[in-house]
Design an enzyme around this catalytic site. Structure first.
Site, PDB file in Angstrom:
ATOM      1  N   GLN A  97      38.545  20.583-101.609  1.00 44.16           N
ATOM      2  CA  GLN A  97      39.205  21.251-100.504  1.00 44.16           C
ATOM      3  C   GLN A  97      38.656  22.770-100.851  1.00 44.16           C
ATOM      4  OE1 GLN A  97      43.165  22.853-100.623  1.00 44.16           O
ATOM      5  NE2 GLN A  97      43.664  21.854 -98.873  1.00 44.16           N
ATOM      6  N   TYR A 167      46.431  30.802 -94.860  1.00 48.95           N
ATOM      7  CA  TYR A 167      45.353  31.290 -95.640  1.00 48.95           C
ATOM      8  C   TYR A 167      44.182  32.133 -94.655  1.00 48.95           C
ATOM      9  CZ  TYR A 167      46.438  28.213 -99.600  1.00 48.95           C
ATOM     10  OH  TYR A 167      47.170  27.678-100.843  1.00 48.95           O
ATOM     11  N   ALA A 342      50.738  12.685-100.159  1.00 51.85           N
ATOM     12  CA  ALA A 342      50.773  13.614-101.361  1.00 51.85           C
ATOM     13  C   ALA A 342      52.041  13.048-102.258  1.00 51.85           C
ATOM     14  CB  ALA A 342      50.906  14.986-100.847  1.00 51.85           C
ATOM     15  N   ARG A 343      52.949  13.554-102.028  1.00 48.10           N
ATOM     16  CA  ARG A 343      54.292  13.297-102.564  1.00 48.10           C
ATOM     17  C   ARG A 343      54.369  11.798-103.129  1.00 48.10           C
ATOM     18  NH1 ARG A 343      58.596  16.511 -98.988  1.00 48.10           N
ATOM     19  NH2 ARG A 343      56.921  15.694 -97.412  1.00 48.10           N
TER      20      ARG A 343
END
Length: 388
Positions: A97, A167, A342-343
């Site tokens: 990433q 971002y 993810a989690r």
């Protein structure tokens, strides 16, 4: 199309359709690969995911959220190569990433002024950001291309461009953050210039050597911010530019509304404990105003994401609330080519193997979000460490 079938992503052939989503690992204290980082991704690769995503590989030194994150430079190549070779040995692909944190960068930690679409006070450093100039943006676009080349040299199979969470690129897309009146502000076409330039520069640099994806906000979760109708148009522009192999659809603002992406419990006590005084007391007193609670449900971004499925032909990666086989199958039925988790994979790195063997149909993850504060000390599921 089934979740465990062979899949194709640009030039890649993947063993299934499950991608480990980017979650900052907190295992690079010197901004370089460590054995701990390698072990983190080895577990996910050995656990059956088709591809794991290394987060965060900043394009520029001032583009890190703090100085402990990797930034893509020649000194990083040896460690990154060890990492990619380890993941490949487990039969998985690996993505970097890459992006620029912009206003989410901690200028105090980085010892460099944070850049943004327009100046503001950073809640991370309590310092002013600087409005990025045209020459800054030229350099940052080139930095993304250089970072992608380093990813190729290091053996990565893909790069994921970070266009979300406010971002730098996302801050340009957001009307709430971008107050410019030059060629990078005002109209959506102007606000999308940086995103399109970054994607085009990376594609021009790597061609078809690796896959190129982007993580794009559908919704900032902020009043007056980037919203679905504009995001759909940006997705269509990125598709027409021919610069991407897939889009991963996300939401939320690391600056103003981070829990909009995560949903579920808000572990204020754990967050506070991660900081020294007086920040600890401040988080306990006013943290709920920043870390607003949103109820968890499976596939909570699906309703928005399916609108992209009807608007573009690009392969789409569904993110957000995916922790059961039923949800994964639903994503395939809805026309998504991949799911990102993810989690659930923090809780059980071998979840995909167990699902494929039909040993389980759902993750043990309870979405308590107590993993979130651990990014400062090594991202992990605290329930595993507690023996739960």
């Amino acid at each position: 199309m089934k979740i465990f079938e062979t899949a194709y992503l640009g030039p890649l052939t993947l063993r299934n359709r499950v991608i480990k989503a980017a979650t900052f690992e907190g295992r690079t204290p010197e901004a370089l690969v460590t054995d701990e980082l390698i072990d983190f991704h080895r577990a996910v690769a050995a656990g059956g995911a088709a591809m794991t995503t290394v987060a965060y590989c900043a394009s520029s030194p001032e583009g890190r959220t703090d100085r402990h994150q990797i930034w893509m430079r020649p000194e990083a190549v040896a460690g990154l190569t060890r990492l990619t070779e380890t993941v490949h040995a487990e039969g998985a692909a690996i993505s970097a990433q890459i992006g620029h944190a912009g206003p989410v960068a901690n200028s105090k930690s980085n010892r460099a002024t944070a850049l943004a679409s327009s100046w503001q006070i950073s809640p991370l450093s309590m310092r002013l950001t600087r409005t990025a100039s045209a020459s800054d943006l030229d350099r940052i676009v080139a930095d993304h291309a250089r970072a992608a080349r380093i990813a190729v040299q290091s053996g990565f199979d893909a790069v994921e461009l970070h266009f979300g969470h406010n971002y730098l690129v996302s801050s340009f897309l957001s009307p709430a953050l971008n107050r410019r009146s030059d060629q990078f502000g005002g109209s959506l076409e102007n606000r999308a210039r940086v995103a399109r330039a970054v994607a085009s520069a990376v594609r021009a640099e790597v061609g078809t050597e690796i896959a190129v994806t982007a993580k794009l906000n559908m919704d900032d979760g902020v009043p007056g911010g980037f919203w679905l109708d504009e995001s759909l148009q940006v997705a269509q522009w990125l598709e027409s530019d021919g610069s991407l192999d897939a889009l991963e659809l996300t939401a939320g603002s690391s600056l103003k509304n981070p829990m909009y992406l995560f949903r579920g419990d808000v572990p204020l006590r754990d967050f506070a404990a991660s900081f020294p005084q007086p920040q600890r007391a401040g988080i306990r007193m006013v943290g709920s105003k920043f870390l607003r609670a949103y109820p968890y449900k499976e596939a909570y971004l699906l309703e928005q994401a399916r609108q992209f499925r009807s608007a573009v032909d690009l392969p789409l990666i569904l993110l957000g609330g995916i922790s059961t086989r039923e949800t994964m199958d639903l994503a395939m039925t809805e026309g998504f080519e991949f799911v990102a988790m993810a989690r659930a994979l923090l809780r059980e790195p071998d979840l995909i193997n167990k699902m494929q063997k039909e040993e389980v149909t759902s993750s043990l993850c309870i979405h308590c979000n107590r993993c979130m504060p651990t990014i400062y000390s090594g991202t992990r599921c605290v329930l595993v460490n507690e023996g739960a």
